[in-house]
Design a protein around this motif. Sequence first.
Motif, PDB file in Angstrom:
ATOM      1  N   UNK A 114       0.920  -1.261   0.037  1.00  0.00           N
ATOM      2  CA  UNK A 114       0.089  -0.059  -0.200  1.00  0.00           C
ATOM      3  C   UNK A 114       0.868   1.270   0.156  1.00  0.00           C
ATOM      4  N   UNK A 115       0.354   2.364  -0.297  1.00  0.00           N
ATOM      5  CA  UNK A 115       0.812   3.755  -0.754  1.00  0.00           C
ATOM      6  C   UNK A 115       0.546   4.822   0.277  1.00  0.00           C
ATOM      7  N   UNK A 116       1.329   5.281   1.105  1.00  0.00           N
ATOM      8  CA  UNK A 116       1.093   6.302   2.171  1.00  0.00           C
ATOM      9  C   UNK A 116       1.375   7.881   1.594  1.00  0.00           C
ATOM     10  N   UNK A 117       0.464   8.732   1.321  1.00  0.00           N
ATOM     11  CA  UNK A 117       0.982   9.874   0.763  1.00  0.00           C
ATOM     12  C   UNK A 117       0.726  10.959   1.999  1.00  0.00           C
ATOM     13  N   UNK A 118       1.660  12.157   2.107  1.00  0.00           N
ATOM     14  CA  UNK A 118       1.626  12.939   3.098  1.00  0.00           C
ATOM     15  C   UNK A 118       1.527  14.249   2.372  1.00  0.00           C
ATOM     16  N   UNK A 119       0.693  15.176   2.433  1.00  0.00           N
ATOM     17  CA  UNK A 119       0.530  16.446   1.601  1.00  0.00           C
ATOM     18  C   UNK A 119       0.339  17.556   2.629  1.00  0.00           C
ATOM     19  N   UNK A 120       1.087  18.622   2.568  1.00  0.00           N
ATOM     20  CA  UNK A 120       1.275  19.793   3.387  1.00  0.00           C
ATOM     21  C   UNK A 120       0.435  20.978   2.681  1.00  0.00           C
ATOM     22  N   UNK A 121      -1.047  21.225   2.990  1.00  0.00           N
ATOM     23  CA  UNK A 121      -1.624  22.028   2.363  1.00  0.00           C
ATOM     24  C   UNK A 121      -1.747  23.533   3.248  1.00  0.00           C
ATOM     25  N   UNK A 122      -0.887  23.546   4.223  1.00  0.00           N
ATOM     26  CA  UNK A 122      -0.850  24.676   5.295  1.00  0.00           C
ATOM     27  C   UNK A 122       0.361  25.515   4.779  1.00  0.00           C
ATOM     28  N   UNK A 123       0.592  26.515   5.774  1.00  0.00           N
ATOM     29  CA  UNK A 123       1.498  27.513   5.403  1.00  0.00           C
ATOM     30  C   UNK A 123       2.774  27.355   6.347  1.00  0.00           C
ATOM     31  N   UNK A 124       3.094  26.399   7.141  1.00  0.00           N
ATOM     32  CA  UNK A 124       4.091  26.092   8.003  1.00  0.00           C
ATOM     33  C   UNK A 124       4.856  24.620   7.321  1.00  0.00           C
ATOM     34  N   UNK A 125       5.920  24.871   7.369  1.00  0.00           N
ATOM     35  CA  UNK A 125       6.840  23.534   7.244  1.00  0.00           C
ATOM     36  C   UNK A 125       6.639  22.503   8.143  1.00  0.00           C
ATOM     37  N   UNK A 126       6.361  21.336   7.926  1.00  0.00           N
ATOM     38  CA  UNK A 126       6.126  20.025   8.727  1.00  0.00           C
ATOM     39  C   UNK A 126       7.418  19.268   8.770  1.00  0.00           C
ATOM     40  N   UNK A 127       7.745  18.659  10.248  1.00  0.00           N
ATOM     41  CA  UNK A 127       8.761  17.911  10.182  1.00  0.00           C
ATOM     42  C   UNK A 127       8.146  16.579  10.386  1.00  0.00           C
ATOM     43  N   UNK A 128       8.859  15.690   9.448  1.00  0.00           N
ATOM     44  CA  UNK A 128       8.444  14.341   9.241  1.00  0.00           C
ATOM     45  C   UNK A 128       9.190  13.338  10.127  1.00  0.00           C
ATOM     46  N   UNK A 129      10.084  13.732  10.682  1.00  0.00           N
ATOM     47  CA  UNK A 129      11.393  12.788  11.219  1.00  0.00           C
ATOM     48  C   UNK A 129      10.703  11.892  12.282  1.00  0.00           C
ATOM     49  N   UNK A 130       9.377  12.274  13.062  1.00  0.00           N
ATOM     50  CA  UNK A 130       8.852  11.417  13.945  1.00  0.00           C
ATOM     51  C   UNK A 130       7.449  10.701  13.318  1.00  0.00           C
ATOM     52  N   UNK A 131       7.384  10.773  11.951  1.00  0.00           N
ATOM     53  CA  UNK A 131       6.099  10.198  11.409  1.00  0.00           C
ATOM     54  C   UNK A 131       6.331   8.776  11.556  1.00  0.00           C
ATOM     55  N   UNK A 132       5.281   7.934  11.821  1.00  0.00           N
ATOM     56  CA  UNK A 132       5.082   6.590  12.090  1.00  0.00           C
ATOM     57  C   UNK A 132       4.027   5.800  10.982  1.00  0.00           C
ATOM     58  N   UNK A 133       4.198   4.663  10.627  1.00  0.00           N
ATOM     59  CA  UNK A 133       3.366   3.895   9.875  1.00  0.00           C
ATOM     60  C   UNK A 133       3.425   2.541  10.331  1.00  0.00           C
ATOM     61  N   UNK A 134       2.226   1.921  10.719  1.00  0.00           N
ATOM     62  CA  UNK A 134       2.378   0.390  11.373  1.00  0.00           C
ATOM     63  C   UNK A 134       1.220  -0.366  10.563  1.00  0.00           C
ATOM     64  N   UNK A 135       1.284  -1.400  10.607  1.00  0.00           N
ATOM     65  CA  UNK A 135       0.103  -2.453  10.130  1.00  0.00           C
ATOM     66  C   UNK A 135      -0.073  -3.428  11.150  1.00  0.00           C
ATOM     67  N   UNK A 136      -1.365  -3.880  11.370  1.00  0.00           N
ATOM     68  CA  UNK A 136      -1.807  -4.987  12.282  1.00  0.00           C
ATOM     69  C   UNK A 136      -2.758  -5.796  11.482  1.00  0.00           C
ATOM     70  N   UNK A 137      -2.602  -6.933  11.665  1.00  0.00           N
ATOM     71  CA  UNK A 137      -3.623  -8.228  11.384  1.00  0.00           C
ATOM     72  C   UNK A 137      -5.080  -8.100  11.841  1.00  0.00           C
ATOM     73  N   UNK A 138      -5.097  -6.976  13.232  1.00  0.00           N
ATOM     74  CA  UNK A 138      -6.586  -7.050  13.748  1.00  0.00           C
ATOM     75  C   UNK A 138      -6.661  -5.665  14.178  1.00  0.00           C
ATOM     76  N   UNK A 139      -7.910  -5.307  14.344  1.00  0.00           N
ATOM     77  CA  UNK A 139      -8.037  -4.066  14.986  1.00  0.00           C
ATOM     78  C   UNK A 139      -7.644  -3.653  16.379  1.00  0.00           C
ATOM     79  N   UNK A 140      -7.331  -4.669  17.344  1.00  0.00           N
ATOM     80  CA  UNK A 140      -6.891  -4.376  18.555  1.00  0.00           C
ATOM     81  C   UNK A 140      -5.415  -3.924  18.622  1.00  0.00           C
ATOM     82  N   UNK A 141      -4.803  -4.240  17.603  1.00  0.00           N
ATOM     83  CA  UNK A 141      -3.506  -3.964  17.545  1.00  0.00           C
ATOM     84  C   UNK A 141      -2.497  -4.986  18.251  1.00  0.00           C
TER      85      UNK A 141
END
Length: 331
Positions: A241-268
């Motif tokens: 799958x593809x994850x896209x981040x888009x900055x539509x605001x006026x401030x620069x965003x720091x992505x150093x602490x971004x996190x993407x996780x996947x789980x086999x169930x909703x309980x995590x």
Amino acid sequence: MSDQPDSPAPRNPWAPPADVPPQAGPGPSPADTGPPLPPLAPGTDHYAAGPPYDQQGPHPGQYPPYEQYPGYPGYPGYPMGPYGGWTPSPRNGYGLTALVLGIVGAVLSVMCFFAVLGAPLGIAAIIFGIVGRRIAKRGESTNPGQALAGLILGIVATVLSAGMLITIGVSIGNGWLDEGDGMRKPDQGSYGSPLSVGETAEYDGGLQVTVADVQDPGPAQTAESAEGAAGAEGGDSALKFTVTLKNTGGDTQNLDYADVSAYADQAGDNPLKDISGQDGFSGQLAPGAERSLDFIVVVPDPSTDSVEVDVSPGDSYDYAYWDVPVPVPAS
């Protein structure tokens, strides 16, 4: 005439014995044997003419007065009160009460959930402290220091409690006490209400997150990844799958602490291993810019029909959730 002799007359039992000679009566007293008193002038009172009673000599036969002995020394008496009676006990209750209320109020005033009790206890301590000081000035108590300490602690408790209540009110108004500890929340896709593939979650400040382009890359061991062979076993399937981040605001965003996780169930409880071979999002995202990354996760259970994908674009952002269906492998 009878031949019997005459019987004697009855004897008086109270009569003196017949054979005891009569005794002479009492003679004259020594005072009666002295020279005769001179005659009184006509019209003179017999009782007023004599010397006063206290100037007369001792009466014949009178004993001399007893010798007077000094008595035992006396003991000092108990001190008397200001009114001549018992001394009342000091009225120290007001000062002691002020001190106790001030201490308890000061402690509670700095505790978040009990700060509301600090103000009334502090006010009560101030009142008791003022009354205790007035009683001490009248000399009716012996603890003016306790009353003063309670008064000061009451003022401190009242001020601290008021400040704590104001802080709590401002925090509630700004949402600092809401769930998520003040983190930015997505407009949709919260926990329990995941988004579908292709939908976008937007945060305050204009940062948007989208999960799309779900694909079946084939068996996990043949997936285009340098870590594919080491991260999966034979028979495991993979999900891309593809994850896209888009900055539509006026401030620069720091992505150093971004996190993407996947789980086999909703309980995590069953995290899925990422075998995409990239380190995730990092760096800065300028206003108007966007960045996309592909993720490949191993799905070991062939009966799994969907996985949960969680994305947080930074340490001050809460997670957004997507329900991603697992594609049917091509025959």
